[in-house]
Design a protein around this motif. Sequence first.
Motif, mmCIF file in Angstrom:
data_model
loop_
_atom_site.group_PDB
_atom_site.id
_atom_site.type_symbol
_atom_site.label_atom_id
_atom_site.label_comp_id
_atom_site.label_asym_id
_atom_site.label_seq_id
_atom_site.Cartn_x
_atom_site.Cartn_y
_atom_site.Cartn_z
ATOM 1 N N PHE A 99 8.894 0.439 6.521
ATOM 2 C CA PHE A 99 9.465 1.488 7.206
ATOM 3 C C PHE A 99 8.289 2.199 8.162
ATOM 4 O O PHE A 99 8.599 2.348 9.483
ATOM 5 N N VAL A 100 7.197 2.160 7.745
ATOM 6 C CA VAL A 100 5.974 2.653 8.903
ATOM 7 C C VAL A 100 5.810 1.479 9.622
ATOM 8 O O VAL A 100 5.384 1.657 10.737
ATOM 9 N N LEU A 101 5.664 0.187 9.079
ATOM 10 C CA LEU A 101 5.421 -0.919 10.264
ATOM 11 C C LEU A 101 6.261 -1.129 11.109
ATOM 12 O O LEU A 101 6.239 -1.314 12.459
ATOM 13 N N ALA A 102 7.628 -0.822 10.776
ATOM 14 C CA ALA A 102 8.723 -0.908 11.908
ATOM 15 C C ALA A 102 8.472 0.326 12.929
ATOM 16 O O ALA A 102 9.065 0.139 14.070
ATOM 17 N N ARG A 103 7.742 1.331 12.530
ATOM 18 C CA ARG A 103 7.514 2.248 13.596
ATOM 19 C C ARG A 103 6.273 2.084 14.309
ATOM 20 O O ARG A 103 5.844 3.309 14.904
ATOM 21 N N GLY A 104 5.413 1.282 13.936
ATOM 22 C CA GLY A 104 4.453 0.826 14.580
ATOM 23 C C GLY A 104 3.296 1.520 14.269
ATOM 24 O O GLY A 104 2.303 1.384 14.855
ATOM 25 N N ALA A 105 3.214 1.385 12.784
ATOM 26 C CA ALA A 105 1.850 2.052 12.128
ATOM 27 C C ALA A 105 0.701 0.859 12.156
ATOM 28 O O ALA A 105 1.349 -0.181 12.085
ATOM 29 N N LYS A 106 -0.414 1.403 12.775
ATOM 30 C CA LYS A 106 -1.615 0.490 12.810
ATOM 31 C C LYS A 106 -2.365 0.646 11.876
ATOM 32 O O LYS A 106 -3.702 -0.030 11.646
ATOM 33 N N LEU A 107 -2.229 1.579 10.947
ATOM 34 C CA LEU A 107 -3.118 1.745 9.838
ATOM 35 C C LEU A 107 -2.535 2.525 8.680
ATOM 36 O O LEU A 107 -1.598 3.297 8.848
ATOM 37 N N VAL A 108 -2.582 2.313 7.345
ATOM 38 C CA VAL A 108 -2.084 2.778 6.370
ATOM 39 C C VAL A 108 -3.274 3.625 5.461
ATOM 40 O O VAL A 108 -4.272 2.939 5.331
ATOM 41 N N LEU A 109 -3.009 4.712 4.806
ATOM 42 C CA LEU A 109 -3.855 5.062 3.763
ATOM 43 C C LEU A 109 -3.348 4.947 2.421
ATOM 44 O O LEU A 109 -1.990 5.123 2.230
ATOM 45 N N VAL A 110 -4.169 4.714 1.437
ATOM 46 C CA VAL A 110 -3.701 4.451 -0.024
ATOM 47 C C VAL A 110 -4.805 5.153 -0.656
ATOM 48 O O VAL A 110 -6.100 5.064 -0.203
ATOM 49 N N ARG A 111 -4.388 6.116 -1.702
ATOM 50 C CA ARG A 111 -5.414 6.811 -2.465
ATOM 51 C C ARG A 111 -6.490 6.088 -2.973
ATOM 52 O O ARG A 111 -6.069 4.986 -3.798
ATOM 53 N N PRO A 112 -7.716 6.164 -3.075
ATOM 54 C CA PRO A 112 -8.669 5.391 -3.729
ATOM 55 C C PRO A 112 -8.863 5.967 -5.108
ATOM 56 O O PRO A 112 -9.462 6.740 -5.739
ATOM 57 N N ALA A 113 -7.785 5.403 -6.070
ATOM 58 C CA ALA A 113 -7.565 5.868 -7.396
ATOM 59 C C ALA A 113 -6.813 4.782 -8.168
ATOM 60 O O ALA A 113 -6.249 4.009 -7.466
ATOM 61 N N PRO A 114 -6.792 4.855 -9.482
ATOM 62 C CA PRO A 114 -5.919 4.023 -10.175
ATOM 63 C C PRO A 114 -4.453 4.355 -9.656
ATOM 64 O O PRO A 114 -4.118 5.578 -9.549
ATOM 65 N N VAL A 115 -3.438 3.379 -9.858
ATOM 66 C CA VAL A 115 -2.267 3.750 -9.518
ATOM 67 C C VAL A 115 -1.263 4.117 -10.627
ATOM 68 O O VAL A 115 -1.556 3.689 -11.761
ATOM 69 N N PRO A 116 -0.799 5.308 -10.416
ATOM 70 C CA PRO A 116 -0.135 6.184 -11.575
ATOM 71 C C PRO A 116 1.144 5.059 -12.034
ATOM 72 O O PRO A 116 1.695 4.314 -11.110
ATOM 73 N N GLY A 117 1.358 5.088 -13.323
ATOM 74 C CA GLY A 117 2.297 4.238 -13.939
ATOM 75 C C GLY A 117 3.424 5.025 -14.850
ATOM 76 O O GLY A 117 2.605 5.962 -15.392
ATOM 77 N N VAL A 118 4.510 4.537 -15.071
ATOM 78 C CA VAL A 118 5.259 5.212 -16.023
ATOM 79 C C VAL A 118 4.817 5.214 -17.521
ATOM 80 O O VAL A 118 4.527 5.894 -18.285
ATOM 81 N N VAL A 119 4.182 3.813 -17.831
ATOM 82 C CA VAL A 119 3.608 3.620 -19.170
ATOM 83 C C VAL A 119 1.853 4.028 -19.007
ATOM 84 O O VAL A 119 1.424 4.612 -20.104
ATOM 85 N N ARG A 120 1.424 3.238 -18.238
ATOM 86 C CA ARG A 120 -0.125 3.448 -18.068
ATOM 87 C C ARG A 120 -0.463 3.274 -16.564
ATOM 88 O O ARG A 120 0.084 2.638 -15.858
ATOM 89 N N PRO A 121 -1.598 3.855 -16.300
ATOM 90 C CA PRO A 121 -2.060 3.242 -14.923
ATOM 91 C C PRO A 121 -2.337 2.021 -14.523
ATOM 92 O O PRO A 121 -2.359 1.519 -15.464
ATOM 93 N N ARG A 122 -2.425 1.445 -13.310
ATOM 94 C CA ARG A 122 -2.623 0.235 -12.897
ATOM 95 C C ARG A 122 -3.520 0.121 -12.098
ATOM 96 O O ARG A 122 -4.087 1.064 -11.235
ATOM 97 N N SER A 123 -4.283 -1.075 -11.898
ATOM 98 C CA SER A 123 -5.396 -1.131 -11.056
ATOM 99 C C SER A 123 -4.588 -1.546 -9.703
ATOM 100 O O SER A 123 -3.584 -2.131 -9.723
ATOM 101 N N LEU A 124 -5.476 -1.451 -8.771
ATOM 102 C CA LEU A 124 -5.008 -1.517 -7.225
ATOM 103 C C LEU A 124 -4.743 -2.927 -7.159
ATOM 104 O O LEU A 124 -4.185 -3.736 -5.996
ATOM 105 N N GLY A 125 -5.607 -3.888 -8.046
ATOM 106 C CA GLY A 125 -5.284 -5.460 -7.888
ATOM 107 C C GLY A 125 -4.263 -5.817 -8.706
ATOM 108 O O GLY A 125 -4.212 -7.235 -8.823
ATOM 109 N N ASP A 126 -3.385 -4.973 -9.455
ATOM 110 C CA ASP A 126 -2.479 -5.529 -10.343
ATOM 111 C C ASP A 126 -1.511 -6.580 -9.259
ATOM 112 O O ASP A 126 -1.200 -6.005 -8.200
#
Length: 404
Positions: free
Chosen positions: A182-209
């Motif tokens: 969606f954001v790429l289609a609207r021309g985004a040149k940069l996105v922000l991702v929170r510097p943190a473990p990724v929340p999960g339903v069962v347990r958090p995940r690594s950004l490298g999952d």
Amino acid sequence: MTKLDYMAVDVDNHYYEPLDAFTRHLPKEFRTRGVQMVQNGRRTMAVIGEQVNHFIPNPTFDPIIEPGCLDLLFRGEVPEGVDPGSLMKLDSLADHPEYQSRDERVKVLDKQNLETVFMLPTFACGVEEALKHDIPATMASLHAFNLWLDEDWGFNRPDGRFLTAPMISLADPDEAVKEVDFVLARGAKLVLVRPAPVPGVVRPRSLGDPLHDPVWARLAEAGVPVGFHLSDSGYLAINAMWGGKGRFEGFGRRDPLDNVLSDDRAIHDTMASMIVHQVFTRHPKLKVCSIENGSYFVYRLIKRLKKSANNAPYHYKEDPVEQLKNNVWIAPYYEDDVKLLAATIGVDRIMFGSDWPHGEGLADPTSFTADIPQFPEFSYEDTRKVMRDNALDLVGLNVTAAAQ
């Protein structure tokens, strides 16, 4: 204003969100589960996930702190006998429409000799942590926010003055892919991702999952970098283990131990997860940048990556330290040692960020040059790279370099 013979590119500029930034486009079914602004007498409070949130204690931003008034505090140069709290100066939001108006902000950029700025959130940096227990509400709230953001500021309007970064949560991998599309289609040149473990339903995940590979693949293919900006990353849980506060509060006196324990651990661990879990091996074209996290985590990270590579050579297909130097751009704090950082990762990976108009930033953005070593340690060309060219390289807009 500092005089440069070129216009600079500031990778750390902020807006102050209006009260409806998260609610203007939020579906009705999430109204009580997402962000609400609740009036309590004369005070407006942010209620997120049905709990009062203190990430920004005054979400009206009125009154608002003056840009750069805490400079001496963050440089460690408060005069003896001066109460650090006395440095904080407040102003009326009504006197500064540029904090919330795109058209008014353009006028300020002209005065500040800034050609382009990366426009980043303030209040929104605390939302994902507050909603991590409710992943559907997280995804719906950030999509609503991105709709507002594009509507009021524009991800990438033709004049090129603002590269406004939408926020992406990886909590729901499938919805994250949709949001990136969606954001790429609207021309985004940069996105922000929170510097943190990724929340999960069962347990958090690594950004490298590998679950997140479709997101990284799309961004790498589009040449759109990922920004990791200082946020509520949930690391106050570490402070709570040692008797400190487990909840982020924007201002107020804190136990000094809190900063010592968790200062830049979130960005250190974020970059470690990306490198150790092989994101750049699978997506070598992916570019990421650290903004408003300082640079001292880099030295600890390099030491630990070298040790990990020595202890587990079977795991690494490429040198992890070289991946840090190739795929990661750093915007140091103005009080950091820029010379040491350049010697460590190379001057081509350093960018200037002022944090304007926040109180802990610089009142005059381009005064950052005063904290860059002078010739012969840094040449004119090196300083220009930090103040302009490296940021344009990051987002693929350095036309001059491309022509050469």
